[in-house]
Write a protein that holds these residues in place. Sequence first.
Motif, PDB file in Angstrom:
ATOM      1  N   THR A 170       0.816  -1.215   0.000  1.00 13.31           N
ATOM      2  CA  THR A 170       0.000   0.000   0.000  1.00 13.31           C
ATOM      3  C   THR A 170       0.852   1.269   0.000  1.00 13.31           C
ATOM      4  N   THR A 171       2.095   1.175   0.449  1.00 19.84           N
ATOM      5  CA  THR A 171       2.978   2.344   0.394  1.00 19.84           C
ATOM      6  C   THR A 171       3.220   2.763  -1.050  1.00 19.84           C
ATOM      7  N   ALA A 172       3.505   1.777  -1.895  1.00 18.43           N
ATOM      8  CA  ALA A 172       3.727   2.068  -3.307  1.00 18.43           C
ATOM      9  C   ALA A 172       2.445   2.573  -3.963  1.00 18.43           C
ATOM     10  N   ALA A 173       1.312   1.992  -3.580  1.00 18.97           N
ATOM     11  CA  ALA A 173       0.038   2.434  -4.148  1.00 18.97           C
ATOM     12  C   ALA A 173      -0.269   3.877  -3.741  1.00 18.97           C
ATOM     13  N   ALA A 174      -0.018   4.208  -2.484  1.00 19.01           N
ATOM     14  CA  ALA A 174      -0.259   5.576  -2.016  1.00 19.01           C
ATOM     15  C   ALA A 174       0.656   6.570  -2.720  1.00 19.01           C
ATOM     16  N   THR A 175       1.901   6.190  -2.929  1.00 22.88           N
ATOM     17  CA  THR A 175       2.852   7.064  -3.628  1.00 22.88           C
ATOM     18  C   THR A 175       2.398   7.312  -5.058  1.00 22.88           C
ATOM     19  N   ALA A 176       1.933   6.273  -5.721  1.00 20.27           N
ATOM     20  CA  ALA A 176       1.461   6.409  -7.097  1.00 20.27           C
ATOM     21  C   ALA A 176       0.220   7.294  -7.164  1.00 20.27           C
ATOM     22  N   LEU A 177      -0.689   7.133  -6.197  1.00 18.28           N
ATOM     23  CA  LEU A 177      -1.896   7.957  -6.191  1.00 18.28           C
ATOM     24  C   LEU A 177      -1.541   9.425  -5.965  1.00 18.28           C
ATOM     25  N   ALA A 178      -0.591   9.679  -5.058  1.00 18.22           N
ATOM     26  CA  ALA A 178      -0.173  11.054  -4.792  1.00 18.22           C
ATOM     27  C   ALA A 178       0.470  11.690  -6.020  1.00 18.22           C
ATOM     28  N   LYS A 179       1.141  10.887  -6.834  1.00 17.67           N
ATOM     29  CA  LYS A 179       1.783  11.400  -8.044  1.00 17.67           C
ATOM     30  C   LYS A 179       0.810  11.515  -9.217  1.00 17.67           C
ATOM     31  N   SER A 193      -0.537   8.883 -10.834  1.00 18.47           N
ATOM     32  CA  SER A 193      -0.367   7.803 -11.801  1.00 18.47           C
ATOM     33  C   SER A 193      -1.318   6.635 -11.560  1.00 18.47           C
ATOM     34  N   VAL A 194      -2.191   6.753 -10.563  1.00 23.22           N
ATOM     35  CA  VAL A 194      -3.264   5.788 -10.329  1.00 23.22           C
ATOM     36  C   VAL A 194      -4.443   6.576  -9.780  1.00 23.22           C
ATOM     37  N   ASP A 195      -5.670   6.108 -10.055  1.00 16.99           N
ATOM     38  CA  ASP A 195      -6.858   6.877  -9.706  1.00 16.99           C
ATOM     39  C   ASP A 195      -7.572   6.397  -8.451  1.00 16.99           C
ATOM     40  N   LEU A 196      -7.503   5.120  -8.185  1.00 13.17           N
ATOM     41  CA  LEU A 196      -8.239   4.543  -7.056  1.00 13.17           C
ATOM     42  C   LEU A 196      -7.396   3.445  -6.444  1.00 13.17           C
ATOM     43  N   ALA A 197      -7.203   3.491  -5.131  1.00 19.76           N
ATOM     44  CA  ALA A 197      -6.364   2.491  -4.469  1.00 19.76           C
ATOM     45  C   ALA A 197      -6.868   2.248  -3.060  1.00 19.76           C
ATOM     46  N   LEU A 198      -6.661   1.038  -2.568  1.00 20.41           N
ATOM     47  CA  LEU A 198      -7.043   0.661  -1.216  1.00 20.41           C
ATOM     48  C   LEU A 198      -5.866   0.959  -0.285  1.00 20.41           C
ATOM     49  N   LEU A 199      -6.061   1.917   0.636  1.00 23.52           N
ATOM     50  CA  LEU A 199      -4.976   2.376   1.498  1.00 23.52           C
ATOM     51  C   LEU A 199      -5.303   2.134   2.973  1.00 23.52           C
ATOM     52  N   THR A 200      -4.309   2.360   3.822  1.00 21.01           N
ATOM     53  CA  THR A 200      -4.423   2.159   5.261  1.00 21.01           C
ATOM     54  C   THR A 200      -4.094   3.455   5.995  1.00 21.01           C
ATOM     55  N   PRO A 201      -4.387   3.539   7.307  1.00 24.14           N
ATOM     56  CA  PRO A 201      -3.999   4.737   8.052  1.00 24.14           C
ATOM     57  C   PRO A 201      -2.498   5.025   7.991  1.00 24.14           C
ATOM     58  N   ALA A 209     -10.857   3.827  10.194  1.00 23.26           N
ATOM     59  CA  ALA A 209     -11.014   2.661   9.326  1.00 23.26           C
ATOM     60  C   ALA A 209      -9.678   1.946   9.162  1.00 23.26           C
ATOM     61  N   GLN A 210      -9.714   0.651   9.052  1.00 23.13           N
ATOM     62  CA  GLN A 210      -8.490  -0.114   8.828  1.00 23.13           C
ATOM     63  C   GLN A 210      -8.034  -0.040   7.373  1.00 23.13           C
ATOM     64  N   HIS A 211      -8.987   0.090   6.462  1.00 25.37           N
ATOM     65  CA  HIS A 211      -8.700   0.243   5.034  1.00 25.37           C
ATOM     66  C   HIS A 211      -9.765   1.140   4.425  1.00 25.37           C
ATOM     67  N   ALA A 212      -9.426   1.815   3.368  1.00 24.97           N
ATOM     68  CA  ALA A 212     -10.423   2.596   2.629  1.00 24.97           C
ATOM     69  C   ALA A 212      -9.975   2.733   1.181  1.00 24.97           C
ATOM     70  N   TRP A 213     -10.944   2.659   0.267  1.00 22.94           N
ATOM     71  CA  TRP A 213     -10.649   2.969  -1.124  1.00 22.94           C
ATOM     72  C   TRP A 213     -10.538   4.485  -1.244  1.00 22.94           C
ATOM     73  N   VAL A 214      -9.408   4.940  -1.776  1.00 21.99           N
ATOM     74  CA  VAL A 214      -9.121   6.369  -1.890  1.00 21.99           C
ATOM     75  C   VAL A 214      -9.122   6.770  -3.353  1.00 21.99           C
ATOM     76  N   LEU A 215      -9.872   7.824  -3.665  1.00 24.07           N
ATOM     77  CA  LEU A 215      -9.959   8.325  -5.030  1.00 24.07           C
ATOM     78  C   LEU A 215      -9.027   9.516  -5.199  1.00 24.07           C
ATOM     79  N   ARG A 216      -8.284   9.506  -6.275  1.00 24.93           N
ATOM     80  CA  ARG A 216      -7.345  10.600  -6.549  1.00 24.93           C
ATOM     81  C   ARG A 216      -8.075  11.933  -6.655  1.00 24.93           C
ATOM     82  N   GLY A 217      -7.442  12.983  -6.177  1.00 24.57           N
ATOM     83  CA  GLY A 217      -8.012  14.316  -6.277  1.00 24.57           C
ATOM     84  C   GLY A 217      -8.042  14.813  -7.716  1.00 24.57           C
ATOM     85  N   GLY A 218      -8.909  15.769  -7.980  1.00 25.35           N
ATOM     86  CA  GLY A 218      -9.004  16.348  -9.320  1.00 25.35           C
ATOM     87  C   GLY A 218      -9.966  15.641 -10.238  1.00 25.35           C
TER      88      GLY A 218
END
Length: 273
Positions: free
Chosen positions: A65-74, A76-84, A214-223
């Motif tokens: 999820t660290t890599a997924a969060a980094t990609a979403l912040a950049k 390069s991905v629109d929706l990812a399941l992240l953790t606190p 929440a232990q997990h949440a689907w996060v949608l990229r901003g914009g």
Amino acid sequence: MAITGASVSAAPTPMPSVLRLGIQAARAGPCATPSSSTPASLAALAKHLAGRLRLSVELCPFADTTAAATALAKGSVDLALLTPATWPIVNGRGRPILTLRPQGALPRSPILAVTRATAGPLTAAAIAARRVITVKHDALGYDAARAAVATHGGDAINRQPSTAVGSFSAALATLAAGKADVALVPTDLWFVGCGASKTVCAPYRIAWQNRPIAQHAWVLRGGLPDELRYRLIGIFIALPLDNPQAFAGAAGGVRGAFEPTEASALDAGGKGR
């Protein structure tokens, strides 16, 4: 002739032509449409989303999820399941839209910390150090109330006794008698109990409010457009009935249900409000 004073509405953000979905995988790789090697549940999810949204869906494999969060912040991905733990990486460039409540798990109901009116605001850690009572609202009320405090920095509450009283009025009476410092009550009890009379709750105040993280949440990229967020929420909530195989892909094989969530669902640094 120019028209002055007229307001021009900004054009709505258009729907994307591709939705890039971050997924957990043994090996990271580029975003791509499902192939013959894609797990059946994830392929079903991509197909279901593509059909309902009328766009192309690509799966983007990440090792964690660290890599997924980094990609979403950049972006390069629109929706990812992240953790606190990985949510801070996003740094405001995305929004939690859905949480998964496993079957039999506690609901993430809002909890209020009620004190006498003379007391000041509290943090979760401060609540855990006080004499706390809870209300026997329902079978899960006691655990949910303590979980709300514990997950926001007041984990010490799980190591001390807490008295449960039988009703909202009994909780207020216990506070008034000085036999407790804080009453943890569900939001609905406060509004129902205080709504009948303006004087009933006048001697008390809400010193803190929040819900379990929440232990997990689907996060949608901003914009991205609000329309996409609303449609995704509706699609995910209906998945267990509409497409159980796709639901298994979205939920990682966990039985339960998706629920729409607040923007601070993963915010472990929240101090209540």
